[in-house]
Every structure is written in structure tokens, then in C-alpha cells.
Design a protein around this motif. Structure first.
Motif, short mmCIF file in Angstrom:
data_model
loop_
_atom_site.label_atom_id
_atom_site.label_comp_id
_atom_site.label_asym_id
_atom_site.label_seq_id
_atom_site.Cartn_x
_atom_site.Cartn_y
_atom_site.Cartn_z
N GLY A 148 0.84 -1.33 -0.01
CA GLY A 148 -0.10 0.05 0.09
C GLY A 148 0.54 1.00 0.03
N ARG A 149 0.43 2.27 -0.40
CA ARG A 149 1.03 3.54 -0.52
C ARG A 149 0.54 4.47 0.48
N LEU A 150 1.48 5.26 0.80
CA LEU A 150 1.31 6.62 1.70
C LEU A 150 2.00 7.86 1.06
N ASP A 151 1.40 8.98 0.80
CA ASP A 151 2.01 10.03 -0.08
C ASP A 151 3.15 10.51 0.61
N ASP A 213 -11.59 9.53 -11.19
CA ASP A 213 -11.19 9.02 -12.37
C ASP A 213 -12.21 8.10 -13.11
N GLY A 214 -13.34 8.81 -13.15
CA GLY A 214 -14.44 8.28 -13.78
C GLY A 214 -15.19 6.85 -13.13
N PRO A 227 -12.72 20.20 15.83
CA PRO A 227 -13.03 21.26 14.90
C PRO A 227 -12.23 21.52 13.84
N GLU A 228 -10.80 20.73 13.86
CA GLU A 228 -9.75 21.03 12.51
C GLU A 228 -9.61 19.80 12.17
N GLN A 229 -10.02 18.70 12.33
CA GLN A 229 -9.52 17.44 11.81
C GLN A 229 -10.90 16.46 11.72
N LEU A 230 -10.64 15.91 10.41
CA LEU A 230 -11.48 14.68 10.23
C LEU A 230 -10.95 13.33 10.29
N ARG A 231 -11.89 12.33 10.47
CA ARG A 231 -11.52 11.07 10.77
C ARG A 231 -11.99 10.14 9.47
N PHE A 232 -11.00 9.68 8.49
CA PHE A 232 -11.77 8.78 7.43
C PHE A 232 -11.16 7.48 7.53
N VAL A 233 -12.10 6.69 7.47
CA VAL A 233 -12.06 5.17 7.11
C VAL A 233 -12.51 4.73 5.57
N LEU A 234 -11.37 4.21 4.95
CA LEU A 234 -11.52 3.88 3.75
C LEU A 234 -11.12 2.05 3.51
N THR A 235 -11.65 1.67 2.44
CA THR A 235 -11.49 0.49 2.07
C THR A 235 -10.85 0.13 0.71
N GLU A 236 -10.07 1.23 0.35
CA GLU A 236 -9.57 1.36 -1.03
C GLU A 236 -8.26 2.19 -0.72
N GLY A 237 -7.62 2.33 -1.76
CA GLY A 237 -6.37 3.39 -1.84
C GLY A 237 -5.98 3.91 -3.19
N LYS A 238 -6.92 4.54 -3.98
CA LYS A 238 -6.47 5.31 -5.18
C LYS A 238 -5.50 6.43 -4.65
N LYS A 239 -4.68 6.93 -5.55
CA LYS A 239 -3.56 7.70 -5.57
C LYS A 239 -4.18 8.95 -5.08
N ARG A 240 -3.74 9.58 -3.81
CA ARG A 240 -3.93 10.94 -3.20
C ARG A 240 -5.65 10.78 -3.17
N GLN A 241 -6.19 9.73 -2.63
CA GLN A 241 -7.45 9.81 -2.77
C GLN A 241 -8.36 10.65 -1.61
#
Length: 283
Positions: A148-151, A213-214, A227-241
Motif C-alpha cells: 500500500g502507498r502513503l503520499d 477518475d471516472g 473542529p480542525e480534523q476529520l477521521r476517514f475510514v476507507l477500504t480502498e487506496g487510490k492515488k492521493r484519494q
């Protein structure tokens, strides 16, 4: 003089110890003539990666229905696949490493003058609280690759592994492992209390309703951590998603940190340090 008894041939050094169970009669693919390449079938069964399967086949460590396997061999889904003990011993020596990647390092191959995170995997950077009994050795760098990638401008949990099974679990086509991120954002000129000024209804879009990307993105969990930070939970990993998702709703990412992959947390692992995945841990 009596003839001497010829010496017995040496016992084989390896014993077959694992096999894919045959499918029960009536199962899809059983006794229907459906075949699949042996290396792909071995990966599907969780025995190893495709590349590792090819290596084992070349070494003579795989048998199909009792006969030595050959490269590129098609097999039925109910074929009996046996793997040599030497293959398991080799696999047991493979390592999976967790690193808290700093900003400025790329996940994979060096690019644009930036070093890959794997250069940090050295004895002096091993976390002092890593309680694994595994001893460091240069052979552990051979084939060690990111799952997996990390920017480059992101920090946090990055998995480096020699084990193709781990890589397939985390980044295979059918993977649905959760990855959790803490994402600091700004909205227009607001950087301190973005939550108060960002339209509440817009937060539903990253959860379900965006495309990149369509292609429609999988459903995501997005909520305010503070107030300044979001929590994201993803099950995929597109570039700079995540950055691109935020841009679509008018948010600008000022900091991104991955804190969890599956059941494995970053915890207190310091930035720039690493530890071994413990035997009791799994994603």
C-alpha cells in the motif's frame, strides 16, 4: 565373502505438509472442467503469493494430485495441492515491518530525489518498545516492499513485507481491509474551527457520492475528530484519494496521518521508527 547390503537411499529432506482440500461434490467449479493457473489458485487458497508460487514450483516444492507441478500448469478447483516443508520454513523467515513514515519519504521506489521509507529500516531505528524476538538481519531487506502507498507529504502507518500473503490481503483486488486516517483540513480562510463553518450536508458526499477518475468510490466513513480534523475510514487506496475527495467538497488538506490498517494500530510508534508485526497480530 558375503555380499554387503547396499545402503538405503537417504530419506527425503522435505515432507509435504499442507494441501488444498478438494471441493465437495456439487460445489461451483468442482468436476466441471473449470481450470485456473496453479500460481493463481495457490494465492487464492492463501498458501503464498503468485510470484512465491512460481518460485516454489521451480524448486520442485509443489505437487498436484501427487505429481510434481510444472510452471504455468492449469489445475481444477478441486485439485489436491501439496506444498513441501521447505517452503513453509522459508515462509516462516519472512518479515512484516510496521513503520511510522515521516514526511519527505516515498512509499516505494525512490523518485524525484526522495528516498523510499525502507531506507529507515535499520537497527538504530528499531523502536525500543518492539517486543518481538526477531533479530535484525540484512537479508530482511531482500524483497521487502510496501503493501500500500502513503503520499510523500503524509505520515503514519506503512506496512513493508516480504510475505506475499500479507501483500495480497492488504492490496489485492478483493481486499476490503479498513484504513483509518486523521486528516487536518482548512475551509476557505478558516483553519481553526472548520467544523463550525463547513456546511454539514457536504460531509455526506465523501461518505457516499464521489467519484475519482471516472469510477465511483466505495462507501467511506467520514466524521469530525475535532473542529480542525476529520477521521476517514476507507477500504480502498487510490492515488492521493483523501486529498482529492476533500478538494471536491471545498476542503484543503493541511496534514494527513494514517493511524490504523485493519486491526493493527500505529499506537505510540515514533515517527521514523519501525517494529516487527508481532506473531499474535493480524490485519
Amino acid at each position: 565373502m558375503a555380499e554387503s547390503t547396499p545402503p538405503k537411499p537417504p530419506a527425503p529432506a522435505a515432507v509435504r505438509i499442507r494441501a488444498a482440500a478438494a471441493l465437495p461434490a456439487g460445489s461451483p467449479g468442482a468436476s466441471t472442467g473449470t481450470t485456473i493457473r496453479l500460481n493463481k489458485r495457490m494465492a487464492e487458497l492463501g498458501l503464498c503469493s503468485r510470484r512465491e508460487a512460481d518460485d516454489w514450483i521451480a524448486r520442485g516444492w509443489v505437487r498436484v494430485n501427487g505429481a510434481p507441478a510444472v510452471m504455468g500448469q492449469p489445475v481444477a478447483l478441486d485439485a489436491r495441492i501439496e506444498v513441501d516443508r521447505q517452503a513453509e520454513q522459508q515462509q516462516r523467515q519472512q518479515v512484516t515491518i510496521l513503520i511510522n513514515k515521516p514526511v519527505g519519504y516515498v512509499s516505494g521506489q525512490a523518485e524525484d530525489g526522495h528516498e523510499p521509507a525502507v531506507v529507515l529500516v535499520q537497527p538504530q531505528n528499531r523502536w525500543s518498545e518492539c517486543n518481538s524476538r526477531m533479530r535484525w538481519g540484512h537479508e530482511q531487506l531482500r524483497g521487502l516492499a510496501p503493501a500500500g502507498r502513503l503520499d510523500i507529504d503524509s505520515i503514519g502507518l506503512l506496512v513493508l513485507t516480504q510475505d506475499g500473503r500479507v501483500a495480497r490481503q492488504l492490496i489485492g483486488e478483493d481486499s476490503n481491509i479498513e484504513k483509518e486516517y486523521l486528516v487536518r483540513v482548512s475551509y476557505g480562510a478558516e483553519t481553526m474551527n472548520v467544523q463550525a463553518t463547513f456546511p454539514r450536508e457536504k460531509l455526506a458526499l465523501p461518505c457516499h457520492g464521489l467519484s475519482l477518475d471516472g469510477q465511483a468510490l466505495r462507501p467511506a466513513q467520514v466524521s469530525w475528530q475535532n473542529p480542525e480534523q476529520l477521521r476517514f475510514v476507507l477500504t480502498e487506496g487510490k492515488k492521493r484519494q483523501i486529498r482529492r475527495m476533500c478538494e471536491q467538497v471545498g476542503l484543503f488538506v493541511t496534514g494527513l496521518k494514517r493511524v490504523r490498517i485493519g486491526r493493527v494500530n500505529l499506537g505510540h510508534l515514533p515517527v521514523g521508527q519501525w517494529r516487527y508485526l508481532a506473531p499474535h497480530e493480524s490485519f
